[in-house]
Design a protein around this motif. Structure first.
Motif, PDB file in Angstrom:
ATOM      1  N   LYS A  94      60.427  21.749  32.766  1.00  0.00           N
ATOM      2  CA  LYS A  94      59.025  22.200  32.862  1.00  0.00           C
ATOM      3  C   LYS A  94      58.137  21.106  33.467  1.00  0.00           C
ATOM      4  CE  LYS A  94      59.153  25.420  28.946  1.00  0.00           C
ATOM      5  NZ  LYS A  94      58.577  25.737  27.621  1.00  0.00           N
ATOM      6  N   GLN A  95      58.325  19.866  33.007  1.00  0.00           N
ATOM      7  CA  GLN A  95      57.505  18.770  33.531  1.00  0.00           C
ATOM      8  C   GLN A  95      57.750  18.570  35.033  1.00  0.00           C
ATOM      9  OE1 GLN A  95      58.399  15.337  31.133  1.00  0.00           O
ATOM     10  NE2 GLN A  95      57.440  16.184  29.274  1.00  0.00           N
ATOM     11  N   LYS A  96      59.040  18.641  35.426  1.00  0.00           N
ATOM     12  CA  LYS A  96      59.334  18.474  36.838  1.00  0.00           C
ATOM     13  C   LYS A  96      58.718  19.591  37.674  1.00  0.00           C
ATOM     14  CE  LYS A  96      61.962  14.768  36.515  1.00  0.00           C
ATOM     15  NZ  LYS A  96      61.533  13.488  37.152  1.00  0.00           N
ATOM     16  N   SER A  97      58.795  20.831  37.136  1.00  0.00           N
ATOM     17  CA  SER A  97      58.218  21.958  37.885  1.00  0.00           C
ATOM     18  C   SER A  97      56.704  21.811  38.005  1.00  0.00           C
ATOM     19  CB  SER A  97      58.593  23.269  37.207  1.00  0.00           C
ATOM     20  OG  SER A  97      58.009  23.345  35.909  1.00  0.00           O
ATOM     21  N   GLN A  98      56.038  21.330  36.934  1.00  0.00           N
ATOM     22  CA  GLN A  98      54.576  21.119  37.008  1.00  0.00           C
ATOM     23  C   GLN A  98      54.234  19.996  38.001  1.00  0.00           C
ATOM     24  OE1 GLN A  98      53.441  20.356  32.980  1.00  0.00           O
ATOM     25  NE2 GLN A  98      53.498  22.505  32.355  1.00  0.00           N
ATOM     26  N   ALA A  99      55.072  18.953  38.004  1.00  0.00           N
ATOM     27  CA  ALA A  99      54.821  17.865  38.951  1.00  0.00           C
ATOM     28  C   ALA A  99      54.969  18.357  40.386  1.00  0.00           C
ATOM     29  CB  ALA A  99      55.769  16.702  38.682  1.00  0.00           C
ATOM     30  N   ILE A 100      55.977  19.208  40.604  1.00  0.00           N
ATOM     31  CA  ILE A 100      56.162  19.760  41.952  1.00  0.00           C
ATOM     32  C   ILE A 100      54.975  20.642  42.325  1.00  0.00           C
ATOM     33  CG2 ILE A 100      57.605  21.303  43.344  1.00  0.00           C
ATOM     34  CD1 ILE A 100      60.021  20.265  41.759  1.00  0.00           C
ATOM     35  N   THR A 101      54.504  21.431  41.353  1.00  0.00           N
ATOM     36  CA  THR A 101      53.339  22.291  41.615  1.00  0.00           C
ATOM     37  C   THR A 101      52.123  21.451  41.988  1.00  0.00           C
ATOM     38  OG1 THR A 101      54.189  23.949  40.076  1.00  0.00           O
ATOM     39  CG2 THR A 101      51.837  24.037  40.638  1.00  0.00           C
ATOM     40  N   LYS A 102      51.843  20.391  41.241  1.00  0.00           N
ATOM     41  CA  LYS A 102      50.699  19.519  41.530  1.00  0.00           C
ATOM     42  C   LYS A 102      50.858  18.836  42.885  1.00  0.00           C
ATOM     43  CE  LYS A 102      47.943  15.745  39.600  1.00  0.00           C
ATOM     44  NZ  LYS A 102      47.876  15.053  40.882  1.00  0.00           N
ATOM     45  N   LEU A 103      52.087  18.387  43.185  1.00  0.00           N
ATOM     46  CA  LEU A 103      52.324  17.724  44.457  1.00  0.00           C
ATOM     47  C   LEU A 103      52.090  18.671  45.632  1.00  0.00           C
ATOM     48  CD1 LEU A 103      53.270  15.191  45.947  1.00  0.00           C
ATOM     49  CD2 LEU A 103      55.617  15.979  45.670  1.00  0.00           C
ATOM     50  N   THR A 104      52.557  19.925  45.481  1.00  0.00           N
ATOM     51  CA  THR A 104      52.345  20.887  46.566  1.00  0.00           C
ATOM     52  C   THR A 104      50.866  21.209  46.737  1.00  0.00           C
ATOM     53  OG1 THR A 104      52.774  22.679  44.976  1.00  0.00           O
ATOM     54  CG2 THR A 104      54.629  21.913  46.321  1.00  0.00           C
ATOM     55  N   LEU A 105      50.129  21.272  45.599  1.00  0.00           N
ATOM     56  CA  LEU A 105      48.687  21.516  45.708  1.00  0.00           C
ATOM     57  C   LEU A 105      47.990  20.355  46.421  1.00  0.00           C
ATOM     58  CD1 LEU A 105      47.900  23.044  42.197  1.00  0.00           C
ATOM     59  CD2 LEU A 105      47.901  24.219  44.411  1.00  0.00           C
ATOM     60  N   ASP A 106      48.357  19.106  46.099  1.00  0.00           N
ATOM     61  CA  ASP A 106      47.753  17.944  46.770  1.00  0.00           C
ATOM     62  C   ASP A 106      48.087  17.930  48.253  1.00  0.00           C
ATOM     63  OD1 ASP A 106      46.723  17.162  44.360  1.00  0.00           O
ATOM     64  OD2 ASP A 106      48.324  15.702  43.931  1.00  0.00           O
ATOM     65  N   LEU A 107      49.356  18.238  48.557  1.00  0.00           N
ATOM     66  CA  LEU A 107      49.737  18.274  49.969  1.00  0.00           C
ATOM     67  C   LEU A 107      49.005  19.389  50.706  1.00  0.00           C
ATOM     68  CD1 LEU A 107      53.589  17.634  49.738  1.00  0.00           C
ATOM     69  CD2 LEU A 107      51.833  16.074  50.609  1.00  0.00           C
ATOM     70  N   TYR A 108      48.795  20.496  50.006  1.00  0.00           N
ATOM     71  CA  TYR A 108      48.074  21.616  50.626  1.00  0.00           C
ATOM     72  C   TYR A 108      46.624  21.210  50.924  1.00  0.00           C
ATOM     73  CZ  TYR A 108      46.208  26.285  51.375  1.00  0.00           C
ATOM     74  OH  TYR A 108      45.572  27.382  51.904  1.00  0.00           O
ATOM     75  N   ALA A 109      45.991  20.528  49.946  1.00  0.00           N
ATOM     76  CA  ALA A 109      44.610  20.079  50.150  1.00  0.00           C
ATOM     77  C   ALA A 109      44.537  19.055  51.286  1.00  0.00           C
ATOM     78  CB  ALA A 109      44.058  19.478  48.856  1.00  0.00           C
TER      79      ALA A 109
END
Length: 494
Positions: free
Chosen positions: A334-349
């Motif tokens: 779960k933590q890894k999936s949340q980190a990936i989600t946050k990373l993709t959001l930052d990259l998207y921004a």
């Protein structure tokens, strides 16, 4: 030299007179000053000598009258002396306590500066000892070694006040004679200087008239030699020069025509090169903007889409992990999936910001006015400098290429303000006229000396963009006085 500028507009005659008369005038003034000074010094020296001698003489002859109190005879003597010598203004006889006992004043020199001389009236006393040391009467003998004792006692003073009026009048008369003689010599020197100046100025005037004719195109000028020396050589040289100039006139005209053709060809070539340079810069800017647009589309359509897919996958992994039984491995998933989600959001921004820099969407949606306003709103939200925006005119008719160039120019100028100016306030004004788009960007920052400082990359880029669009750019700045950039872009780009 600066001190000679006063005679730049003088004629040669006036200069000759001035040069000739300057030492004469200096000698005249020096002589007059020395003569007047010597006469005054002579009066002062003679007055001082006579005053001191007269005071000492009266002091020596007035001893008996002062001691005996016979002041009437003393007054008669002094009165006769004052009437005889007109340089004496006043004679005063004072007692030992400096009280006035006799005073006689003359008629001359009442308004002149008086000089007083004083001498003491001394009474001589001889003391004789009539008794010896043992009290016996003193008998004069050959063995006497003690002479009579002599003492001096001041019983009064004589003060003589002298007036230089009479002596000065005689010296003034002599000075006037000397002045008249010096003035006559000065007039003779001035007459000789004028004659000398005319003898040099007349041939020069003839030479000047001949040169003016040559300057007017009449090269065959006949100038007679009327003087000798350097002036005669000058007149002969002008005659020879007129013949040489007439011979070389045609050759010079031929060379001028040939050089003119070469210059016209060079000018046309430079104009063609400048036009080609403008077209090249405009083409490069267009290619750069197209490439930016292509990169922006690729980032928006492909990279951002991949980031969205990766975010959805990480969220799906998180949802699947929620359905499994709890455990340390599940929590780590779960933590890894949340980190990936946050990373993709930052990259998207980051991708969105990069897309806006490469090809601002607001420029296509709101036009130049709205894009610049949005840019200033972004700068105002995160900096110590406040930005003000003003606009005037209808920007809907602005072409796409011109709007992009104007946006990039404003963007570069604001970037320079944020990086280098240390300003607390800046303003941007857009004015849409009938034929031009005017942009004025100013700040209250540190500024720079435009005559000393070299242009940076940002200013060079702005200048190249303006030149490519056929516009004008002006930069006004000074240390501690801020910077103002004024740009005018034609609406119809040639």
């Amino acid at each position: 030299m600066k001190w000679t500028h006063f005679w730049h507009n003088w004629s040669i005659g006036r200069r000759m007179v001035f040069i000739s008369m300057l030492p004469v005038a200096y000698l005249f003034c020096s002589f007059i000053w020395y003569s007047w000074f010597s006469h005054r010094s002579l009066v002062e020296e003679e007055l001082s000598e006579r005053g001191r001698v007269l005071a000492r003489a009266l002091a020596e002859t007035s001893e008996y009258n002062v001691i005996s109190g016979n002041l009437a005879d003393l007054r008669l003597t002094i009165d006769g002396l004052v009437q005889t010598d007109r340089s004496i203004y006043r004679i005063d006889v004072l007692d030992a306590k400096r009280r006035e006992v006799v005073s006689v004043t003359g008629d001359a020199g009442r308004d002149a500066e008086q000089r007083a001389f004083e001498a003491p009236i001394r009474k001589q006393m001889i003391w004789v000892n009539l008794f010896q040391e043992n009290g016996a009467p003193h008998v004069t003998g050959s063995s006497d070694s003690k002479p009579p004792t002599m003492t001096m006692e001041e019983v009064g003073y004589v003060r003589v006040t002298m007036s230089p009026t009479n002596m000065m009048a005689k010296q003034v008369a002599r000075f006037r004679v000397e002045l008249a003689m010096a003035a006559l010599a000065l007039m003779v020197a001035a007459t000789l200087a004028v004659l000398l100046a005319r003898s040099m100025a007349d041939p020069l005037r003839m030479a000047t008239r001949a040169l003016r004719k040559i300057r007017g195109g009449d090269y065959l000028v006949t100038l007679p030699v009327t003087s000798g020396g350097e002036l005669g050589e000058l007149q002969a040289s002008i005659g020879e020069m007129s013949v040489a100039l007439d011979r070389s006139k045609q050759d010079l005209e031929n060379k001028v025509e040939e050089r003119t053709r070469d210059l016209l060809e060079s000018r046309n070539e430079a104009l063609r090169a400048d036009a080609e340079k403008r077209k090249l810069i405009q083409k490069v800017n267009s290619i750069v903007e197209d490439e930016r647009k292509s990169i922006a589309v690729e980032i928006h359509d492909e990279l951002n889409a991949s980031l969205i897919a990766a975010r959805l996958e990480s969220q799906a992994i998180h949802q699947l992990a929620d359905k499994l039984p709890p455990g340390p491995e599940i929590e780590e998933i779960k933590q890894k999936s949340q980190a990936i989600t946050k990373l993709t959001l930052d990259l998207y921004a980051s991708g969105r910001r990069l897309v806006r820099r490469l090809r601002p969407e607001v420029l296509d949606m709101l036009g130049l006015h709205g894009a610049v306003e949005e840019m200033l709103r972004h700068y105002n939200s995160g900096g110590a400098c406040s930005f003000e925006f003003e606009s005037d005119g209808e920007f809907a008719k602005l072409g796409n290429e011109l709007a992009i160039s104007a946006y990039r120019i404003v963007q570069e100028a604001l970037s320079n303000i944020m990086k280098h100016s240390t300003a607390s306030h800046a303003s941007v004004r857009l004015t849409m006229g009938d034929d031009t788009l005017d942009i004025v960007i100013s700040d209250n920052g540190g500024g720079f000396d435009t005559t000393l400082a070299s242009e940076g990359i940002g200013i060079i880029g702005m200048r190249e963009r303006v030149v490519a669009m056929g516009g004008d750019i002006g930069i006004r700045s000074a240390p501690a006085e801020g910077t103002t950039i004024a740009i005018s872009l034609p609406l119809a780009v040639s």
